[in-house]
Each structure stands twice: as C-alpha cells, then as structure tokens.
Design a protein around this motif. Structure first.
Motif, PDB file in Angstrom:
ATOM      1  N   GLY A   6      39.775   9.931  63.695  1.00  0.00           N
ATOM      2  CA  GLY A   6      38.863   9.267  64.618  1.00  0.00           C
ATOM      3  C   GLY A   6      39.535   8.468  65.701  1.00  0.00           C
ATOM      4  N   THR A   7      40.865   8.217  65.575  1.00  0.00           N
ATOM      5  CA  THR A   7      41.569   7.440  66.589  1.00  0.00           C
ATOM      6  C   THR A   7      42.795   8.171  67.128  1.00  0.00           C
ATOM      7  N   GLN A  43      38.503   1.419  61.112  1.00  0.00           N
ATOM      8  CA  GLN A  43      37.303   0.592  61.247  1.00  0.00           C
ATOM      9  C   GLN A  43      37.559  -0.658  62.085  1.00  0.00           C
ATOM     10  N   GLU A  59      30.920   0.010  71.474  1.00  0.00           N
ATOM     11  CA  GLU A  59      30.566   0.384  70.107  1.00  0.00           C
ATOM     12  C   GLU A  59      31.833   0.684  69.304  1.00  0.00           C
ATOM     13  N   LEU A  71      32.832   3.037  67.146  1.00  0.00           N
ATOM     14  CA  LEU A  71      33.459   4.354  67.188  1.00  0.00           C
ATOM     15  C   LEU A  71      34.100   4.629  68.541  1.00  0.00           C
ATOM     16  N   GLN A  72      33.464   4.161  69.610  1.00  0.00           N
ATOM     17  CA  GLN A  72      34.039   4.346  70.949  1.00  0.00           C
ATOM     18  C   GLN A  72      35.345   3.554  71.083  1.00  0.00           C
ATOM     19  N   SER A 100      38.134   5.127  68.979  1.00  0.00           N
ATOM     20  CA  SER A 100      38.624   6.398  69.510  1.00  0.00           C
ATOM     21  C   SER A 100      39.700   6.204  70.573  1.00  0.00           C
ATOM     22  N   ASP A 129      31.327   0.846  55.946  1.00  0.00           N
ATOM     23  CA  ASP A 129      32.077   2.036  55.568  1.00  0.00           C
ATOM     24  C   ASP A 129      31.534   2.669  54.301  1.00  0.00           C
TER      25      ASP A 129
END
Length: 806
Positions: free
Chosen positions: A34-35, A47, A434, A436-437, A440, A478
């Motif tokens: 995710g990153t 997270q 946000e 997740l943004q 990333s 999570d």
C-alpha cells in the motif's frame, strides 16, 4: 564527536561518503503493501504509525552478514538477550503482520541493546557544548562477548568503544540479516544539538534570518543568506572593501526598485569544501536550487581569467591561505594596518571572522555565484547577510521539527504538519488527507527525501507497560476491517502478544524520556561532518604502545618498544583541547584522514602530547631560543632569522603583526606565546600545516619539491597501502610498523619539506610518526586495511593494542 554506521563494509577507493553510507545502511528489499516504502522506514510505517528508527539490511562479506557495531563510544544502559528461534506459528515472535491466514511462522529476533553516548560538538569560550544521545539496536540474533578478549557477553554498565562488535543482525518477520536501528535524545540535548527551540517552520514561507547562526559549533557546509539588495556585479570587483565600488541609488523591496548591480530577490549560498574543491550552491529563499553548483577557482579571483585551467577548479580549498594573503595584500597601507591574512582566511572559510585576528571594517567577501539572472559576483559579507553552518540544522536546508501530534502518548501519527509534508501537493485532490492516500505517498522519492530531515517527537515502541494504550487505535483502524468481532479479537490478542514479546520492562527512564528522534541515516551522515573531538576522544590518539627509533629510520640504532604515559596528555588536553579543536576546524583539518595525518605528527612532535616546547624547554639555548614550540613545534633552525624569512615570522605576519629584524622583546614574547598560549600552540601548528611554499625549487636548487597545503597529501592517505615493515628492538624482538607514502609525505612536510616525495625520506622519527598514524587510523577511520605477514590484507595492524581509557 566521532560516529559511524552500525555496519562497516569495505570502502572502495575514491568512494564518496554518501555512496558508502548507502551500502552500510541499506534499506530492506521488501516493501510495505500500500505504500511501496521499504519495510521499517522512518518515521512512519504501516497505518501511518510512528516508527522509532530504520530497518537496515546488513551488508555481507565472504557470504556472511557483517556484525553489528557500536556507532560511538558510550555506556550500555539496557540489554536483552535474544530468544532462540523456533517454528511454532503460535509463538508471539513468529507473528506475521502481512495478513497470512492461517498464521505462518515469520520469526522476529528480540535481542536488544541501548547505549548512552556523551560527546562534544563545540564550545562557548571555555565551556564545552556537550551532548547526550542514545543509539538503539533491536532484532539482534546474538549478543556478542565483551571486546578485547572477554568471555562474557555485554551487560548493563559496560563501556563500549566505537566499532566494538555488539552482536549479530537477526530476523524481522522472517527476513534474515536485518537490524532495527535508532537515534534519539531528550529535549534538553536536542536544543544543544540544534541550538534552538525545536519549533516547526512552514517550509513554504520560512522567515528571513535576523542574526548569524551559532559560533560554538560550526561544521559542514557554510550557508549565507543574501537579502534582496545585496551588492552584485557582472564583472570581478577591483576592491575588497565595501563602498569602493559602491552602487548608486537605494534599493527597495517595497517598490521593487533595485539598481542593476544588486540582487533583486533573496538568495542562500552554500559553500562546501572537499578534497581541494570549494563548491558553491545557490538556493532561493525556500531552499530550491538556483542553477548548477559551481567550483571556485583562484583563476576567478587572482587573475580574473575567462578560461580556467582544468585542475584549477579542484584546488581552491587548498589555496585559501594564498587567497587570504592576496586579499590582505590588495589593501592600501592604512587599511592593511587594521587587517590580517588570518582574518581574511576566516572570512573565506566561515563567511565571517570567528577568531581574534583583525579583519578591516567593511571587508567585502566577493564570490562568484549562480543567481536568478545567471553568474554574478556577490558580496557575501554585505549588510543584511547572515551566516550559518550545518551545525545550525538550517530549516532552509530541509530540517524541521514535529511535535504537534494531538495524541502524543500513542503510536499513531496525528501530526498535521507531517501529513501536510507528505500529502499530494495537488489541492484539487479532496481526499489527499485520508489515511490511505497519505500512506500511498510514503514510498515516493520526494517524500522520503523530505522525511530524512524530519526530527519527530513520539514515544518509544519498546515500553511493555504501555503497549495496549499505544496501539489501541489499531483495534478499529486495522483489526476490525473486514472481520467479525471474534476474528478481530483474535487478531488483536495475537498482535498484543507479539508487541509484548518485542517490548521490555524496566527500560531506563532516561531512554524513555529521549523521545525526540532523528532519521538515523541522516543523523550519522550529518554529524560525521563534525570534526570536534572531546578530550576523551583525543586521549585515545596516544598509542598504547609505540615503536620509537632515535633519529632516522635508517640509523643503525635499535628501536624502542614503549608505552607512553596517558596522564601528561590528559593534563595538557584539559587546557588545550578546545583551542586545538578550533584550529583544526579553521584550517579544515576536520576529516578523519586529515586528522589522522595531523595527529600522527603532532603526538610524536610533542612527546605524546606532554610538552609544547622542544625537549620540554630544558635546553633554552637550542636554536638560539627559537626552538620548536606548539603542536607541530614551529622552529627557526639554528635560530636563523634569515632577514625575516622564517617560520615564526611567517606566522606572526599571518596574524597581521609586523615583526622587526633583529627580534626584540615584543618578538620574543610572541615567540614564547606559541608554546605558552593554547590558542597559538594550536593555531601556529594548523596554519603551518596548510601554508604554501614549505619547499620551493629555485635556480640554486631546482630539484627541490614544491610543498604546499599538507591536507593535499593527507587526502590521498586513505587510499594508500599501509605496507608492513619490521624494526628490531633491543628487548622485545621484532615489531611491525606500517609505511604509507601519502602519510610519509605529510610527515616530511612537517619535519623536512625538502624530502617530500622520497620513498622513504631520510627524516627524523618516521617510525614513531607512522606508529602514531596507525593508531590514529584505528581511532578515527571506519575501515582500514593493513598488510599482513604474507602480503595479504587485514583490518587490524600487527603488534597493536587499543588504548583503553580509565
């Protein structure tokens, strides 16, 4: 301060500092889902959780991972022996955080060590600027035995020396050969390190400075702020006093009125010195680069030539002494009486005069720089300019402080300033804040570069008692995502068990209060620029054993194997260390190899730092009283004043003095101060080290070498071979000593300049100096190679014993 990375791989000849550190502290190859950031990045991880340090993939040699080493001298304040690995998937150390279902075994080693380091980075007059910081080593697979022949493992209270083996890298979630490493300090020591309150500064609108930076600690690059209206010229100015080429008309930022010979917008100019180069980089008021870096050349200043010899751009640092003399000599007689070459040297070196020697009022510091309108000459000492160094951790160079987390006692990052730093710069992206943004973007090169100079305050992840409180937010962020309550509860319990297994009770309170955290890789690279050495670090430069041979190494006399006393050196350093550090800083004898070459001579010249007078002044008639004084024993051989052309007088004139011939009471007083005054004992030695024309070919002696700045020879010594030799002693048999040609050139430049370049030179004390140099290499350098008995390479010299301090 002396510091190195926790792994010490071999260093290739000519390899840059940054390239070597990239290998020594390489990130893991695995990336966070995710990153796409490397696992174990600083300061944020999964997270958007705070992460205390960095995960490092250990370098290998001969198919094995290198050991973990102490990054600096210090004292162990906590140690935990690792648990033996097993394959039980239910063991809390076999936790896999990456979503394996059913759980799979992914062992994480729990060997842990924390070390407290106390050192110095400068001084305010006679008061040292001491700092305390901590290094933490986690996920060790083994705790090593104490160094120097001990058979028991390291324990709390043990003294460690830099480069001591602490243990071996272990596993992190099944990945072998990895280490978690961190650097932290408390608030009081952070202020000593950075010399200001740790307040966040808006990087898009940094305030213009209103005063110079710190004077106690100065290292790395020099950074000069030039306000709009700073005098600038398209051609080389003909004078070095402000007003001689004065501009017409006033400048006004309000009306945007600037004469053509002034900068229209603020600039920052950074000056760095490395292996002869003086490199200038220009930046705008926010730190963005302007143009390309340019290398200074004396052709720009001494002759104003349009063309530059190919090698000239590499030498301006080596020629600072000559340029300082040229600017001083260009003044009229009345102004020159208020000036000194030493003052001009400081202006060129630091952008300001930090020492006691005079610089005339209105001295201009003209340098050719890149500006928003192209190359110009700018006065870096004009009114409104302010000077700093890397010791100020300048905000314009990216350093910033983050302590605005609204929930400071948990491991979740709620710092709006951090989030603003990493978010998508597109304001049209309404979701850019946000989770997740934000996550990333952690793998992006631009974001990772910004985070390297983020100094962040958050709690330790190793305190067992606070695990549930620090990670409780994960239960909703999570573990409950996509799971029913029962499954989420099981995951949470398994995570807490794992976190408990990787945390500890009874951690020292001082370590827990050290909650300001640096990017470890950036901290080490930044602080390795600090050449200031504490008295305890300097005392280690006295070898435990010395191979000494009276006269030349060619003399028939037997060598002597002896142990210099440490107590006289410690007494001398208690009064001279700060003056010595200031001199080394001024004359750029600030890298480990330059200092190793300097101290290889200075310790021998001063009878192992015990005396500032030749033969301790017991022979007052020696050289008609003009015998050796100071750290390099400045001497007029046979007392020959030589019409004023001698070493003592050369030093006096550098200070702006006008010694008379023959010498009288004033000149004798100046001479005696070279031994009696710590400032002159150190300054005379370092000035001699860099001054030109120690030897010159002439019509009478055309074969004489041209011998100039000794730093030029020292810079080559790190890549030279250390060739094993043997000398016979009368009572201890044969003993090894090591010949390094570039160091030998340094020694000849100090003792007998006419023999520079000879292999070997017939000079006094070469074996003694070489033994001291070998010891200095082990203290100051990271990885050195010495020839063994069979002509192969080894990391430790033969017949060597490390100096251990009481």
């Amino acid at each position: 301060m002396i510091i190195s990375p926790p792994f010490l791989p071999e260093r290739a000849a000519g390899q840059s500092e940054s390239a070597w550190l990239d290998i020594a502290m390489a990130p893991p190859a695995s990336r966070l889902p995710g990153t796409q950031a490397p696992e174990g990045s600083f300061p944020l991880s999964l997270q958007l959780a705070w992460h205390n340090g960095l995960h490092i993939q250990a370098p290998q040699a001969a198919g094995a991972y290198l050991p973990v080493r102490a990054v600096a001298d210090g004292r162990i304040v906590f140690v935990h022996a690792p648990t033996a690995p097993n394959s039980d998937p239910d063991h809390p150390l076999n936790y896999n955080p990456f979503g394996a279902s059913p759980p799979t075994a992914a062992w994480t080693s729990d060997g842990f060590m924390a070390i407290e380091h106390r050192t110095e980075i400068g001084a305010v007059q006679a008061v040292a600027t001491g700092v305390v910081y901590y290094s933490v080593y986690m996920h060790l697979s083994q705790i090593a035995n104490r160094a120097r022949g001990a058979t028991a493992p390291w324990s709390v209270g043990d003294t460690v020396y830099r480069k001591d083996v602490l243990g071996h890298p272990g596993q992190i979630y099944g990945h072998a050969g990895q280490l978690h490493f961190e650097i932290c300090c408390d608030a009081a020591n952070l202020e000593k390190l950075v010399h200001r309150k740790p307040a966040w500064i808006d990087p898009s609108s940094p305030p213009a400075p209103t005063a110079d930076g710190r004077r106690d600690s100065v290292f790395g690059s020099i950074h000069v702020y030039l306000p709009a209206g700073t005098p600038a010229r398209s051609r080389q100015p003909s004078h070095h006093i402000q007003g001689a080429d004065s501009a017409t008309g006033g400048a006004s930022a309000v009306t945007d009125h600037f004469p053509p010979d002034m900068l229209r917008v603020p600039h920052w100019v950074s000056i760095s010195h490395d292996r002869g180069q003086a490199t200038l980089r220009s930046h705008d008021r926010c730190g963005a680069p302007i143009g390309k870096p340019r290398h200074d050349s004396r052709d720009d200043y001494a002759r104003g030539a349009s063309g530059t010899a190919p090698q000239a751009a590499q030498r301006f640092e080596y020629e600072l002494y000559a340029e300082a003399h040229a600017r001083h000599a260009s003044l009229d007689a009345s102004t020159r009486a208020l000036s000194s070459p030493s003052g001009w040297y400081e202006l060129l070196r630091f952008g300001r005069n930090l020492g006691p020697d005079p610089l005339p009022p209105g001295a201009a510091h003209w340098r050719k720089i890149e500006s928003t309108t192209g190359e110009v000459w700018a006065d870096l000492n004009a009114a409104g300019t302010f000077k700093f160094s890397d010791a100020d951790f300048p905000a314009v160079m990216g350093w910033n402080f983050f302590d605005d987390d609204g929930t400071p006692n948990d491991q979740r990052c709620d710092s709006m300033h951090i989030k603003a730093l990493i978010r998508d710069p597109d304001a049209g992206n309404l979701r850019r804040m946000e989770l997740l943004q934000l996550a990333s973007r952690l793998g992006g090169a631009e974001v990772r570069a910004k985070l390297r100079r983020a100094v962040c305050k958050f709690p330790s992840e190793w305190e067992r008692a606070s695990v549930a409180a620090r990670y409780g937010w994960l239960q909703t962020h999570d573990f409950k995502l996509g799971d029913d309550d029962a499954a989420a509860a099981r995951k949470w319990e398994r995570f807490v068990a794992h976190a408990h297994a990787l945390s500890f009770e009874s951690l020292p309170e001082t370590l827990l209060k050290a909650d300001w955290r640096f990017h470890p890789r950036e901290f080490i690279e930044h602080m390795r620029q600090c050449g200031w050495r504490s008295p305890r670090e300097l005392a280690q430069l006295i070898p435990a054993h010395v191979l000494r041979k009276p006269g030349s190494h060619r003399s028939p006399s037997a060598a002597v194997w002896e142990s210099p006393s440490l107590a006289p050196a410690q007494r001398l350093l208690s009064s001279h260390a700060q003056a010595l550090n200031r001199a080394l800083r001024k004359y750029l004898i600030s890298t480990p190899i330059r200092q190793a070459c300097f101290f290889g001579n200075a310790t021998q010249e001063t009878q192992w730092l015990s005396h500032m007078k030749e033969n301790n002044g017991r022979t007052p008639s020696l050289h008609a009283g003009w015998y050796g004084r100071g750290f390099l024993q400045l001497t007029n051989p046979q007392g020959n004043i030589n019409g004023g052309n001698n070493n003592y007088y050369k030093y006096f004139r550098f200070l702006g003095r006008q010694p008379g011939v023959p010498p009288g009471t004033i000149e004798v007083g100046w001479r005696d101060a070279v031994a009696d005054d710590p400032h002159h004992a150190a300054d005379s030695a370092a000035a001699y080290w860099v001054w030109p024309d120690k030897s010159l070919p002439s019509a009478r002696s055309p074969a004489l070498p041209l011998v100039g700045n000794t730093n030029e020879y020292a810079d080559l010594a790190a890549d030279d071979l250390n060739i094993r030799n043997v000398a016979a002693t009368s009572q201890h048999g044969n003993k090894a000593w090591y010949y390094n040609q570039s160091f030998t050139n340094c020694a000849a430049a100090v003792n007998y300049p006419a023999t520079v370049g000879q292999n070997p030179p017939n000079m006094n004390g070469l074996i003694d100096r070489s033994t001291a140099f070998t010891n200095a290499l082990t203290v100051l350098m990271d990885v050195e190679r010495f020839q063994d008995l069979h002509g192969m390479s080894q990391p430790v010299p033969d017949d060597f014993t490390k100096r251990v301090l009481p």
